[in-house]
Design an enzyme around this catalytic site. Sequence first.
Site, PDB file in Angstrom:
ATOM      1  N   GLY A  68      35.962  34.003  34.670  1.00  0.00           N
ATOM      2  CA  GLY A  68      35.779  35.086  33.132  1.00  0.00           C
ATOM      3  C   GLY A  68      35.889  33.970  32.306  1.00  0.00           C
ATOM      4  O   GLY A  68      35.810  32.833  32.635  1.00  0.00           O
ATOM      5  N   ASN A 105      39.998  39.101  36.384  1.00  0.00           N
ATOM      6  CA  ASN A 105      39.259  39.694  36.165  1.00  0.00           C
ATOM      7  C   ASN A 105      38.818  40.930  37.201  1.00  0.00           C
ATOM      8  O   ASN A 105      38.219  40.192  37.936  1.00  0.00           O
ATOM      9  CB  ASN A 105      38.282  38.890  35.586  1.00  0.00           C
ATOM     10  N   GLU A 163      41.934  43.219  33.888  1.00  0.00           N
ATOM     11  CA  GLU A 163      42.878  42.369  33.716  1.00  0.00           C
ATOM     12  C   GLU A 163      43.818  42.051  34.343  1.00  0.00           C
ATOM     13  O   GLU A 163      44.962  42.554  33.952  1.00  0.00           O
ATOM     14  CB  GLU A 163      42.353  41.640  32.583  1.00  0.00           C
ATOM     15  N   TYR A 183      39.932  33.180  42.943  1.00  0.00           N
ATOM     16  CA  TYR A 183      38.667  33.491  42.976  1.00  0.00           C
ATOM     17  C   TYR A 183      38.427  33.899  43.970  1.00  0.00           C
ATOM     18  O   TYR A 183      37.804  33.557  44.917  1.00  0.00           O
ATOM     19  CB  TYR A 183      37.426  32.815  42.156  1.00  0.00           C
TER      20      TYR A 183
END
Length: 332
Positions: free
Chosen positions: A206, A219, A264, A275
Amino acid sequence: MNRTPSSEFHIAESLESFPASLKGGVVAIGNFDGVHRGHRAVLDAALGLGRGTHHPVFAMSFEPHPRTVFNPAKPVFRLTPPPLKTEMLRVCGLDGALILPFTKDFAAVEANAFVQDILIDTLGISHAVTGYDFHFGRARQGTPDYLRAAGAEHGFGVTIVQREEDENADVISSSRIRDNLATGDMAEANALLGYRWFFESQVQHGDKRGRDLGYPTANLRMPEDCPLLQGIYSVKVKVGDDWYGGVASYGRRPTFDNGAALFEVYLFDFKGDLYGKTLRVHVVSYLRGEAKFDSANALITQMDRDSEEARAALASLQPLSEIDLKLLDFAS
């Protein structure tokens, strides 16, 4: 002879791949989107029939949702997409699941062919369990009464489970639960499910604005047809084998860019890189609606309040059912 459930949960996605170990079993038939309390009444009846016998118990379900096949312009939002549905069926204690492709051609099969070719010749069932509203075959000619008569003729048992009602005598349905999500009524949605509604999604990169605010978030993109009301939620999140409490914002960030909707998640007491990881998010409670703030500082002040409220909600968390207890870690 007592039934000993297999330690392995078998998933078949065609009649050709149906395992021999499940043949002759008790089959629970239905769409089972959400595997809510009404569905579990059907599954529990099947499990009860399998208990005390040597017969395996499995579910027969269909993908995609029949309503989506017949009205593709208005696809049905899935409370439990196929991988999560089969996971729920496993958690419920079944030995396996047969997930048949649902097409218009499949829907046009004659009811007697469904019984003879599928239930008898391929699956060799000993007993069929369905809900009171289950129909099958061309023009929905396969009614519960038809199935009872077919079972009597061909020598397999049939149990029709009557509708499951909530404490207000209203029928429990997947449609009601979707409506609850759309109004942010997580208490009602979760009560009808009998567990905290959850989804899985992969963490996306993000703009990293949350990090600057002191609330680094993971995110997650939701399906475009997700009806969940945009707002702030308390959540429990599984990362690998570990569990974290958290607070989540689902919406378009009106204070900043009013962009595409994102879910979120800020995880309490987490340090590390998320990630590319797939998170399982259980939505516990709705805290407030999404709002636009005059400044970043005003937003941070509200986020502090949201975090406190989410921690309080999670601290008093109690299992809604045995299934909820199996799905969630109530110790963390």
